[in-house]
Design a protein around this motif. Sequence first.
Motif, PDB file in Angstrom:
ATOM      1  N   TYR A  98      26.849   2.106  38.719  1.00  0.00           N
ATOM      2  CA  TYR A  98      25.310   1.831  38.285  1.00  0.00           C
ATOM      3  C   TYR A  98      25.126   2.518  37.097  1.00  0.00           C
ATOM      4  CZ  TYR A  98      20.259   1.620  38.400  1.00  0.00           C
ATOM      5  OH  TYR A  98      18.832   1.272  38.034  1.00  0.00           O
ATOM      6  N   VAL A  99      25.496   3.495  36.924  1.00  0.00           N
ATOM      7  CA  VAL A  99      25.443   4.381  35.577  1.00  0.00           C
ATOM      8  C   VAL A  99      26.334   3.652  34.241  1.00  0.00           C
ATOM      9  CG1 VAL A  99      25.849   6.607  34.294  1.00  0.00           C
ATOM     10  CG2 VAL A  99      24.800   6.694  36.736  1.00  0.00           C
ATOM     11  N   ALA A 100      27.619   3.414  34.710  1.00  0.00           N
ATOM     12  CA  ALA A 100      28.478   2.874  33.667  1.00  0.00           C
ATOM     13  C   ALA A 100      27.865   1.306  33.506  1.00  0.00           C
ATOM     14  CB  ALA A 100      30.020   2.529  34.590  1.00  0.00           C
ATOM     15  N   MET A 101      27.341   0.731  34.463  1.00  0.00           N
ATOM     16  CA  MET A 101      27.089  -0.594  34.042  1.00  0.00           C
ATOM     17  C   MET A 101      25.805  -0.496  33.256  1.00  0.00           C
ATOM     18  SD  MET A 101      28.764  -2.986  35.427  1.00  0.00           S
ATOM     19  CE  MET A 101      28.072  -4.446  35.782  1.00  0.00           C
ATOM     20  N   ALA A 102      24.807   0.561  33.285  1.00  0.00           N
ATOM     21  CA  ALA A 102      23.697   0.783  32.419  1.00  0.00           C
ATOM     22  C   ALA A 102      24.238   0.965  31.149  1.00  0.00           C
ATOM     23  CB  ALA A 102      22.926   1.894  32.914  1.00  0.00           C
ATOM     24  N   ALA A 103      25.094   1.833  30.872  1.00  0.00           N
ATOM     25  CA  ALA A 103      25.694   2.168  29.520  1.00  0.00           C
ATOM     26  C   ALA A 103      26.385   0.820  28.916  1.00  0.00           C
ATOM     27  CB  ALA A 103      26.802   3.139  29.649  1.00  0.00           C
ATOM     28  N   LEU A 104      26.867  -0.017  29.758  1.00  0.00           N
ATOM     29  CA  LEU A 104      27.536  -1.282  29.002  1.00  0.00           C
ATOM     30  C   LEU A 104      26.379  -1.967  28.755  1.00  0.00           C
ATOM     31  CD1 LEU A 104      29.804  -3.308  28.696  1.00  0.00           C
ATOM     32  CD2 LEU A 104      29.694  -3.785  31.097  1.00  0.00           C
ATOM     33  N   LEU A 105      25.547  -2.186  29.617  1.00  0.00           N
ATOM     34  CA  LEU A 105      24.214  -3.081  29.213  1.00  0.00           C
ATOM     35  C   LEU A 105      23.729  -2.477  27.932  1.00  0.00           C
ATOM     36  CD1 LEU A 105      22.444  -5.485  30.062  1.00  0.00           C
ATOM     37  CD2 LEU A 105      20.800  -3.606  31.141  1.00  0.00           C
ATOM     38  N   VAL A 252      25.849 -10.666  30.895  1.00  0.00           N
ATOM     39  CA  VAL A 252      25.521 -11.207  29.726  1.00  0.00           C
ATOM     40  C   VAL A 252      24.030 -11.847  30.067  1.00  0.00           C
ATOM     41  CG1 VAL A 252      25.849 -13.641  28.499  1.00  0.00           C
ATOM     42  CG2 VAL A 252      27.592 -12.186  28.765  1.00  0.00           C
ATOM     43  N   PRO A 253      23.664 -12.554  31.002  1.00  0.00           N
ATOM     44  CA  PRO A 253      22.217 -13.165  31.214  1.00  0.00           C
ATOM     45  C   PRO A 253      21.401 -12.094  30.919  1.00  0.00           C
ATOM     46  CG  PRO A 253      23.768 -13.985  32.707  1.00  0.00           C
ATOM     47  CD  PRO A 253      24.480 -12.897  32.163  1.00  0.00           C
ATOM     48  N   LEU A 254      21.758 -11.149  31.649  1.00  0.00           N
ATOM     49  CA  LEU A 254      20.476  -9.686  31.662  1.00  0.00           C
ATOM     50  C   LEU A 254      20.511  -9.210  30.200  1.00  0.00           C
ATOM     51  CD1 LEU A 254      18.627  -7.995  33.197  1.00  0.00           C
ATOM     52  CD2 LEU A 254      20.635  -6.451  33.796  1.00  0.00           C
ATOM     53  N   ALA A 255      21.621  -9.035  29.750  1.00  0.00           N
ATOM     54  CA  ALA A 255      21.820  -8.570  28.434  1.00  0.00           C
ATOM     55  C   ALA A 255      20.877  -9.274  27.396  1.00  0.00           C
ATOM     56  CB  ALA A 255      23.076  -8.202  27.710  1.00  0.00           C
ATOM     57  N   LEU A 256      21.012 -10.677  27.401  1.00  0.00           N
ATOM     58  CA  LEU A 256      20.398 -11.584  26.690  1.00  0.00           C
ATOM     59  C   LEU A 256      18.754 -11.350  26.819  1.00  0.00           C
ATOM     60  CD1 LEU A 256      22.392 -14.752  26.793  1.00  0.00           C
ATOM     61  CD2 LEU A 256      22.098 -13.433  24.633  1.00  0.00           C
ATOM     62  N   LEU A 257      18.238 -11.438  28.016  1.00  0.00           N
ATOM     63  CA  LEU A 257      16.915 -11.408  28.448  1.00  0.00           C
ATOM     64  C   LEU A 257      16.395 -10.124  27.983  1.00  0.00           C
ATOM     65  CD1 LEU A 257      16.794 -12.650  32.072  1.00  0.00           C
ATOM     66  CD2 LEU A 257      15.751 -13.691  29.923  1.00  0.00           C
ATOM     67  N   VAL A 258      17.019  -8.922  28.148  1.00  0.00           N
ATOM     68  CA  VAL A 258      16.299  -7.541  27.559  1.00  0.00           C
ATOM     69  C   VAL A 258      16.381  -7.579  26.089  1.00  0.00           C
ATOM     70  CG1 VAL A 258      17.188  -5.236  27.606  1.00  0.00           C
ATOM     71  CG2 VAL A 258      17.308  -6.412  29.791  1.00  0.00           C
ATOM     72  N   ALA A 259      17.504  -8.184  25.476  1.00  0.00           N
ATOM     73  CA  ALA A 259      17.404  -8.197  24.048  1.00  0.00           C
ATOM     74  C   ALA A 259      16.521  -8.923  23.348  1.00  0.00           C
ATOM     75  CB  ALA A 259      18.845  -8.629  23.430  1.00  0.00           C
ATOM     76  N   ILE A 260      16.025  -9.914  24.074  1.00  0.00           N
ATOM     77  CA  ILE A 260      14.866 -10.971  23.513  1.00  0.00           C
ATOM     78  C   ILE A 260      13.780 -10.303  23.572  1.00  0.00           C
ATOM     79  CG2 ILE A 260      13.408 -12.854  23.959  1.00  0.00           C
ATOM     80  CD1 ILE A 260      15.935 -14.288  24.704  1.00  0.00           C
ATOM     81  N   ILE A 261      13.463  -9.476  24.880  1.00  0.00           N
ATOM     82  CA  ILE A 261      12.121  -8.292  24.881  1.00  0.00           C
ATOM     83  C   ILE A 261      12.239  -7.442  23.835  1.00  0.00           C
ATOM     84  CG2 ILE A 261      10.819  -7.005  26.670  1.00  0.00           C
ATOM     85  CD1 ILE A 261      11.033 -10.030  27.345  1.00  0.00           C
ATOM     86  N   VAL A 262      13.272  -6.677  23.732  1.00  0.00           N
ATOM     87  CA  VAL A 262      13.346  -5.769  22.649  1.00  0.00           C
ATOM     88  C   VAL A 262      12.873  -6.200  21.165  1.00  0.00           C
ATOM     89  CG1 VAL A 262      15.101  -4.027  21.452  1.00  0.00           C
ATOM     90  CG2 VAL A 262      15.096  -4.278  23.983  1.00  0.00           C
TER      91      VAL A 262
END
Length: 571
Positions: A98-105, A252-262
Amino acid sequence: MARPALFLRGLQGWSGRDLSGDLFAGLTLAAIAIPEQMATARLGDFSPEVGFFAFIAAVFAFAVFGASRHLSVGADSTITPILAGGLALIATSGSPHYVAMAALLALMVGAIVLAGGLLRLGWIADLLSVPVMAGFLAGIAIHILVSQLPELLGLPSGSGNVFQRLAAVRADLGQVNFWSLALGVGVFAIVTGCERISPRIPGALIALAVATLAVTALGLTGRGVAVLGNLPAGLPGLGLPQVTFDDMRTLVPLALLVAIIVMVQTAATTRSFAGESGTPPDVNRDFVGVGAASLLSGLAGAFPVNSSPPRTAIVSETGGRSQLTCLFAAAIVLLLVLFGKSLLASVPQAALAGILFFVAMRILRWQTFFGTLRQAPLEFALIMITAIAIVALPIEVGVAIGIGLSLLHGLWGMTQAAAIEFEKVPGTSIWWPPSGDPRGERVPGVLVVAFQAPLSFVNAAGFGQEFRAMIDASTGTLKHVVFEASSVIDIDFTAAQALRGVIEHCRNAGISFRIARLETVRAQKALERFGIVEMLGPNAIFRSVDNAITAIATSETTRRDPMPPASTSKG
């Protein structure tokens, strides 16, 4: 004109007289950021010190690469529930994976936001309308409240979606720890009271200190009150997380969504506080700074970061003059990480829940709710649908639905535009939509038509149908058509074909066609590219409707009174 500095733009123009203001603002920011970053980390199922790592990394990276003097970057309660909900579907919360995936995200989000800045994609920040953003924040607030309810009540931490968490709380209500509840409610009350007196008062830090003293003095750990306990010492090393290519593809989908909100939140914050520093906003450069902040946060083993409107407001209101304010705050947090973690061991988890309850209530846009309900009921429905989607569905799906609704609402507004006949305002050269008082004037045999929206593929069919219907309604008396094109920003292929169809319809009926007030260079080039200028001829495009009417009158006069042929003489 001097070119802006490549790095450290948030420190440009700084002088020694700004030091005292930056120091005071930095102390205030640190007092607010310390409890907030801890609470936000807990919200994402991370150890509290990970929030400190994210804040330190984010502040340093933004100070180097960003442009705003006031923008505060760090762990943020807006995106943390989104990333936590998405990560929980693919990894066990709190596990090394979980921690590694968060860092990758964080690395992926940072790369996307940074690329958005370099490619000057600041317009992406306008993808969410105000009502949809209000609904999004309402859904996030509900997620925060439900996720922190067990901590507030002293119950075991729940998991699953909102309804599963609520069901778990209901099943455990008989085990409520009223000491934890009192601490959480007390912290919430103190923070709320301090906020109402003055946002500059570090209410969260005061409340956290009072709650920690209460735990120590009353021995509340022996009464079942959960505390943070000993935190790991030292700083993390920088490095890439141990993940696979499949992990990256999954995110990838989660990263795109979070990036748009950011990007949406960063643009709004940058624009809101740009005037305070006397420099124009540079949204794209701040995207670069916030993207770099997430990249460094990921390398430090933390999670994606975001700009914070409340913390940025604190920097501005307390006299901060540059990014040195944020750097001072980060230095204080760094000292706490290195030498003061023992001070945090007795912090009750219910106190952090109380802080997050306050955050959840603060992000609710009550004025937007009531104003939209009163003035635009249809857009209020967008608020409700977005909020319900984010609560009832997986959170990343709800966010995607909110973005989709925002775009569809914008497109729907464009499709509802109608062609309308313009009238001349009496005594002027202005052509305007009919207003009834005073009654407008028309020129016999001339139809002046405007389209009340940008012309594109989404409304091209309706434009062509309505325009031809207005022409057909005047058949027999109509000789000339003038298209008032001031709303036409650009013309795509579909719109160009619709316009060509209208022109052909006029030609078949023996009616001339002219275009007036096509003001944008993009639209003018599009007319040439699609052959419409060649089709009409260069003398059929005018800078104003009045010029077009004058040209029509001149052509009519010439047709009625042709010049006599030149006489010849024999010598």
